[in-house]
Scaffold this active site. Sequence first.
Site, PDB file in Angstrom:
ATOM      1  N   HIS A  52       0.858  -1.192   0.000  1.00  0.00           N
ATOM      2  CA  HIS A  52       0.000   0.000   0.000  1.00  0.00           C
ATOM      3  C   HIS A  52       0.892   1.239   0.000  1.00  0.00           C
ATOM      4  O   HIS A  52       2.084   1.164   0.329  1.00  0.00           O
ATOM      5  CB  HIS A  52      -0.898   0.002   1.229  1.00  0.00           C
ATOM      6  CG  HIS A  52      -1.899  -1.100   1.245  1.00  0.00           C
ATOM      7  ND1 HIS A  52      -2.898  -1.191   2.184  1.00  0.00           N
ATOM      8  CD2 HIS A  52      -2.053  -2.185   0.437  1.00  0.00           C
ATOM      9  CE1 HIS A  52      -3.619  -2.279   1.957  1.00  0.00           C
ATOM     10  NE2 HIS A  52      -3.126  -2.895   0.902  1.00  0.00           N
ATOM     11  N   GLU A  54       1.103   3.658   2.070  1.00  0.00           N
ATOM     12  CA  GLU A  54       1.710   3.965   3.370  1.00  0.00           C
ATOM     13  C   GLU A  54       2.938   3.090   3.638  1.00  0.00           C
ATOM     14  O   GLU A  54       3.966   3.563   4.124  1.00  0.00           O
ATOM     15  CB  GLU A  54       0.696   3.753   4.505  1.00  0.00           C
ATOM     16  CG  GLU A  54      -0.538   4.631   4.446  1.00  0.00           C
ATOM     17  CD  GLU A  54      -1.659   4.002   3.617  1.00  0.00           C
ATOM     18  OE1 GLU A  54      -1.371   3.207   2.700  1.00  0.00           O
ATOM     19  OE2 GLU A  54      -2.826   4.306   3.905  1.00  0.00           O
ATOM     20  N   CYS A  73      26.105   6.460  21.514  1.00  0.00           N
ATOM     21  CA  CYS A  73      26.313   5.707  22.753  1.00  0.00           C
ATOM     22  C   CYS A  73      25.575   4.375  22.682  1.00  0.00           C
ATOM     23  O   CYS A  73      24.834   4.118  21.737  1.00  0.00           O
ATOM     24  CB  CYS A  73      25.851   6.523  23.966  1.00  0.00           C
ATOM     25  SG  CYS A  73      24.083   6.413  24.273  1.00  0.00           S
ATOM     26  N   CYS A  76      21.722   4.766  22.271  1.00  0.00           N
ATOM     27  CA  CYS A  76      21.286   5.229  20.955  1.00  0.00           C
ATOM     28  C   CYS A  76      21.555   4.171  19.890  1.00  0.00           C
ATOM     29  O   CYS A  76      20.777   3.984  18.968  1.00  0.00           O
ATOM     30  CB  CYS A  76      21.993   6.518  20.587  1.00  0.00           C
ATOM     31  SG  CYS A  76      21.524   7.838  21.690  1.00  0.00           S
TER      32      CYS A  76
END
Lengths: 162, 417
Positions: A52, A54, A73, A76
Amino acid sequence: MDTSAWMDVALQKAEESLKAGEVPVGCLFIYNNQVIATGNNTVNETCNATRHAEINCIDQVLKFYVIVTVEPCIMCMSALLQLQIRSIVYGCANDRFGGCISVLEVPKFYDSKIMIQGNIKGEKAMRLLQDFYKGVNPNAPESKVKKGRNTKGTSSTHTENK
Amino acid sequence: MTSPKNVKARKMETATRSWTAKPILSSDFTEAPPLQEVYVGVLKQRKDTSTAIKSISTILPGFAHLKRCSNGKLLLAPLHSDELSREKGHDISLGENQLKTQLKERGFDLSLLEEKFQMTKVPAKAPRTKIQASEASKIWPVNFHPDQTVESLIDGSIFNDDCLYAIERIMSLVIKVARLEAVGDERCTGATAIVDPEDGRILAVAAAKIDRHPMWHAAMLAVDLIARLHGGGAWKLNDEECKETKEQTDAIEEDKFGDESTDPNVTTEDQILKRLRRIKRRYEEETPLCYPKSLASLKFPVQTSLETQVVRKGRRNNGAKIENSRQKECEDNAKKCGPYLCTVLMEPCPLCAMALLHSRVARIFYGTANQSVGVLGSKTILHSVPGLNHRYRVWSGILERECRQIVEEIDARRSRS
């Protein structure tokens, strides 16, 4: 641009779908007033009923590359790996917290094929950090030595203020 | 040596509790200490022992963690000296004749020793625990002074029964929260509670909601709830309660504005005090902060202080001092999770573990291991990785069976949906 102007762009994408013989749906992802992904329905083209508009946009935004001045880090790095990003380019290494290689090699926990490249203009990034730590960081805790020596003095001022 | 009383106490413990809090310590504390090869000289006469020790310790200092002489054998030098290897750039072993020349040059009386040196293995590093020390001293006598804190971690005496029950009650709450609301994935799931150990007040409770946001792991949410308590917060949590949140945010904005009307880089004592009072008021009026909001309807356990104190000789810790340092810490940690405790259902993933490290939580209790990406015991021991700037203490196994069961339950729920 307002909503209705964005919708015109999305409709154009939908028309492209129609011309290609697909279900005419167009989609945009907007961030800070800029288009970060555009998609239209590609079910027939891909023989995949999930393609689709999206979903195509989501795949586009997930194909991002991360450029960051300091090695991410551990936290993250874990977050970026969970988002399945493709590539990270960083400036200087992060000896304190680095999650690519310096302190802990987080990618090995996620059996990820992420591409990581370090030391791109690392000196400049490092210089910025050094400048910051040389200066006054208003949020940094007082140094331990100073803290120990001054504890009594500071607390007595507190009581006076009360 | 365990006194009969201790044994009795321990027996009672196992009889009334189904779990034990297992400290997660770095391998420095848990593994058998490594050995190194050394040269030893055999003393011809025992009466020369003290002369030989004095002489060798000035000529070739080292082995501080070992008795220099045992059973008529004198520790001389390691076979593989770091210094030598560094000079030559690769690993080189010291030859016996080379060592003899060195000793002679520096004035050691070789006639004290038998002609032939022996080679043996001795502990390479100082033992960190009583267990390690007793293992090490089977090989060679060691100098060892037990660290009370470490020993209390290992034998579990750091927590008294009240403390353990309090931890259990908090974990029971975490289990209920997870059962009600947690949506995670196979790598990280469950719920988190953050507690102020001083009075045992539960400050924040959160369940993983990665269906709503990929970063909404339980610990990440709990950290942001604490931030909110401190006048910040990054995520718009509990938006369904729009009005209330709006009012709160407005109040916060106002406060912030008041603070920042002067130079934002300078926080005066007065401002800090004001802020602390505000946080304190929030603690009393608004805790526990919950996400999702529905959790507020749960029955929360009674508060019990979770402070533990290791008995130190000489009573170095007097109350006033603690009070002062607490206040100081409070100021330093206004943006962090201060000296709080964190109870999590499942061993944290790197994201959560590092988030808690950045937030400076003091202690983490978790129920069950996270085999896939857990970094507080399973894949690695994050809090023993050298270089990190904060170390929390970690225990596993809190209501372990119940926690494992609920993780399975959540997994099953996910595969059904």
